[in-house]
Design an enzyme around this catalytic site. Structure first.
Site, short mmCIF file in Angstrom:
data_model
loop_
_atom_site.label_atom_id
_atom_site.label_comp_id
_atom_site.label_asym_id
_atom_site.label_seq_id
_atom_site.Cartn_x
_atom_site.Cartn_y
_atom_site.Cartn_z
N ASP A 48 -30.98 -18.20 32.52
CA ASP A 48 -31.71 -17.63 31.38
C ASP A 48 -30.82 -17.67 30.15
OD1 ASP A 48 -34.19 -15.67 30.66
OD2 ASP A 48 -32.36 -15.02 29.63
N TYR A 53 -28.26 -16.98 21.81
CA TYR A 53 -27.00 -16.80 22.55
C TYR A 53 -25.93 -17.85 22.17
CZ TYR A 53 -30.20 -14.13 25.61
OH TYR A 53 -31.15 -13.27 26.10
N LYS A 78 -35.41 -19.42 24.62
CA LYS A 78 -36.29 -18.54 23.83
C LYS A 78 -36.25 -18.91 22.35
CE LYS A 78 -34.76 -14.91 27.00
NZ LYS A 78 -33.31 -15.12 27.21
N HIS A 109 -38.97 -14.55 21.71
CA HIS A 109 -37.91 -13.60 22.05
C HIS A 109 -38.29 -12.14 21.72
CE1 HIS A 109 -33.28 -13.80 22.70
NE2 HIS A 109 -33.72 -12.63 23.10
N LEU A 191 -28.86 -3.96 34.88
CA LEU A 191 -27.81 -2.98 35.22
C LEU A 191 -27.53 -2.07 34.03
CD1 LEU A 191 -25.42 -5.50 37.06
CD2 LEU A 191 -26.84 -3.72 38.14
N LYS A 233 -26.09 -10.59 34.23
CA LYS A 233 -25.06 -11.41 33.60
C LYS A 233 -23.69 -11.07 34.19
CE LYS A 233 -21.62 -11.48 30.43
NZ LYS A 233 -20.62 -10.49 29.97
N ARG A 239 -18.46 -11.68 41.33
CA ARG A 239 -19.69 -10.94 41.05
C ARG A 239 -20.93 -11.83 41.15
NH1 ARG A 239 -18.24 -6.57 36.28
NH2 ARG A 239 -17.43 -4.97 37.71
N ASN A 243 -23.83 -10.28 43.26
CA ASN A 243 -25.14 -10.03 42.66
C ASN A 243 -26.26 -10.80 43.37
OD1 ASN A 243 -23.79 -8.40 40.89
ND2 ASN A 243 -23.95 -9.77 39.13
P1 NAD Z 1 -26.93 -6.64 32.56
O1 NAD Z 1 -27.67 -5.41 32.91
O2 NAD Z 1 -27.11 -7.87 33.38
O3 NAD Z 1 -25.44 -6.19 32.48
C1 NAD Z 1 -24.37 -7.09 32.42
C2 NAD Z 1 -23.08 -6.29 32.58
O4 NAD Z 1 -23.13 -5.59 33.81
C3 NAD Z 1 -21.88 -7.20 32.67
O5 NAD Z 1 -21.35 -7.49 31.42
C4 NAD Z 1 -20.94 -6.36 33.51
O6 NAD Z 1 -20.28 -5.45 32.67
C5 NAD Z 1 -21.87 -5.60 34.41
N1 NAD Z 1 -21.98 -6.19 35.77
C6 NAD Z 1 -22.52 -7.37 36.16
N2 NAD Z 1 -22.44 -7.52 37.50
C7 NAD Z 1 -21.85 -6.38 37.97
C8 NAD Z 1 -21.47 -5.93 39.25
N3 NAD Z 1 -21.72 -6.65 40.34
N4 NAD Z 1 -20.88 -4.71 39.36
C9 NAD Z 1 -20.62 -3.95 38.26
N5 NAD Z 1 -20.95 -4.34 37.01
C10 NAD Z 1 -21.55 -5.54 36.86
O7 NAD Z 1 -27.26 -6.94 31.00
P2 NAD Z 1 -27.63 -8.20 30.15
O8 NAD Z 1 -26.62 -9.29 30.25
O9 NAD Z 1 -27.90 -7.72 28.77
O10 NAD Z 1 -29.00 -8.70 30.80
C11 NAD Z 1 -29.09 -9.80 31.70
C12 NAD Z 1 -29.69 -11.00 31.01
O11 NAD Z 1 -30.95 -10.67 30.43
C13 NAD Z 1 -28.88 -11.51 29.79
O12 NAD Z 1 -27.72 -12.21 30.15
C14 NAD Z 1 -29.93 -12.34 29.12
O13 NAD Z 1 -30.10 -13.59 29.79
C15 NAD Z 1 -31.16 -11.47 29.28
N6 NAD Z 1 -31.40 -10.58 28.10
C16 NAD Z 1 -32.55 -10.75 27.40
C17 NAD Z 1 -32.83 -9.95 26.32
C18 NAD Z 1 -34.10 -10.15 25.58
O14 NAD Z 1 -34.29 -9.56 24.49
N7 NAD Z 1 -35.01 -10.97 26.06
C19 NAD Z 1 -31.92 -8.95 25.90
C20 NAD Z 1 -30.74 -8.79 26.64
C21 NAD Z 1 -30.49 -9.60 27.73
#
Ligand code: NAD
Length: 278
Positions: A48, A53, A78, A109, A191, A233, A239, A243
């Site tokens: 994704d 980004y 997006k 988006h 998360l 992410k 991880r 995950n």
């Molecule tokens: P997320 O909830 O996936 O959190 C990522 C963070 O969680 C990492 O930086 C790390 O600190 C922690 N993490 C990851 N794996 C872990 C583990 N196993 N144990 C402990 N901590 C862990 O947040 P995100 O990256 O914002 O969301 C995931 C994806 O969603 C993004 O990468 C993106 O592709 C998408 N996204 C979309 C929008 C949108 O507006 N459409 C906005 C934000 C994110």
């Protein structure tokens, strides 16, 4: 099923999407290609990204360098807010940066309600899908009223709505609307983006202990047990495996109820009704 035994979800156009992928928001430039290659090597088959980004080029080069057939990898990108007046051109620029001749999913988006262009943009995405260059089309951060307007004015139901969902922000009413209309829910920030104490909450720790899983695995499984699509992410190799290792246990009704009680309707990202950043 991929090498990691990740299930597929059927979209409303009959296409399949792997329920788990890798999100690359805030994966640094210079680090994205390696991270995506690691994920594909580990068995991930869903990436994704977004033009916002600034790592589409690295995602595309990893997809092409991976040796995995293109048809086996699900790529989402997006349309960014400032490109709403020029959706077709922006889509073609994304394809060019990715170095691909099609994407599997193309999303609006944010709805940007103040600008009132979402329906016109959606019509452009419908044309893009008809051209075969986006196999499926959908939206992100759309509230019920934004979805109702698209459906009423075009008759075309988005394949997905990608929204902020996690145990502290469960979005039950919007999720029910999506389910009633055949729109798959993709949870971003599954998360809570690492911005809360979610992984230290007693309800999560108790389930982790009971199943011999990490707190993050419990939260990620909580999403998939409700049928959502997720792409947590991480750029850390260990991880990536952690995950994805979430499909071999079930949370009990009592554990699901305990996690349901954590809903604080607390978002960490922008409010989709108020986010009009251009
Ligand atoms: P997320 O909830 O996936 O959190 C990522 C963070 O969680 C990492 O930086 C790390 O600190 C922690 N993490 C990851 N794996 C872990 C583990 N196993 N144990 C402990 N901590 C862990 O947040 P995100 O990256 O914002 O969301 C995931 C994806 O969603 C993004 O990468 C993106 O592709 C998408 N996204 C979309 C929008 C949108 O507006 N459409 C906005 C934000 C994110």
């Amino acid at each position: 099923m991929s090498a990691l035994a990740i299930p597929n979800i059927s979209l409303n156009n009959g296409r399949q999407i792997p329920q788990l992928g890798l999100g690359v928001y805030k994966v640094a430039q210079g680090e994205t290609e390696r991270t995506v290659l690691d994920a594909l090597e580990a068995g991930y088959r869903h990436i994704d990204t977004a033009s916002f980004y600034r790592n589409e080029a690295e995602v595309g080069s990893a997809v092409r360098a991976s040796g995995t057939p293109r048809d086996e990898i699900f790529v989402t990108t997006k349309l960014w807010n400032t490109d709403q007046p020029r959706p077709l051109e922006a889509f073609e620029e994304s394809l060019e940066r990715l170095g691909l001749d099609r994407v599997d999913l193309y999303l609006i988006h944010w709805p940007q309600p103040e600008h009132g262009q979402a329906v016109d943009v959606w019509r452009a995405l419908i044309d893009i899908a008809a051209s075969g260059r986006a196999t499926s089309i959908g939206v992100s951060n759309f509230e019920i009223e934004h979805l109702e307007q698209l459906i009423a004015e075009t008759g075309v139901v988005p394949a997905v709505n990608q929204i902020e969902v996690h145990p502290l922000h469960q979005r039950r009413e919007l999720s029910q609307f999506c389910s009633d209309h055949g729109i798959a829910v993709e949870a971003w920030g599954p998360l809570s983006q690492g911005k809360s104490d979610l992984l230290e909450r007693p309800e999560i720790l108790a389930a982790a202990e009971a199943h011999g899983k990490s707190p993050a695995q419990v939260v990620l499984h909580w999403h998939v047990q409700q049928g959502r699509i997720i792409f947590p992410k991480t750029s850390r190799r260990e991880r990536l495996f952690e995950n994805a290792d979430i499909f071999d246990f079930e949370l009990s009704d009592a554990e699901m109820t305990a996690i349901a009680s954590l809903d604080e309707q607390r978002n960490f990202g922008p409010d989709p009704r108020a986010f009009n950043d251009r």
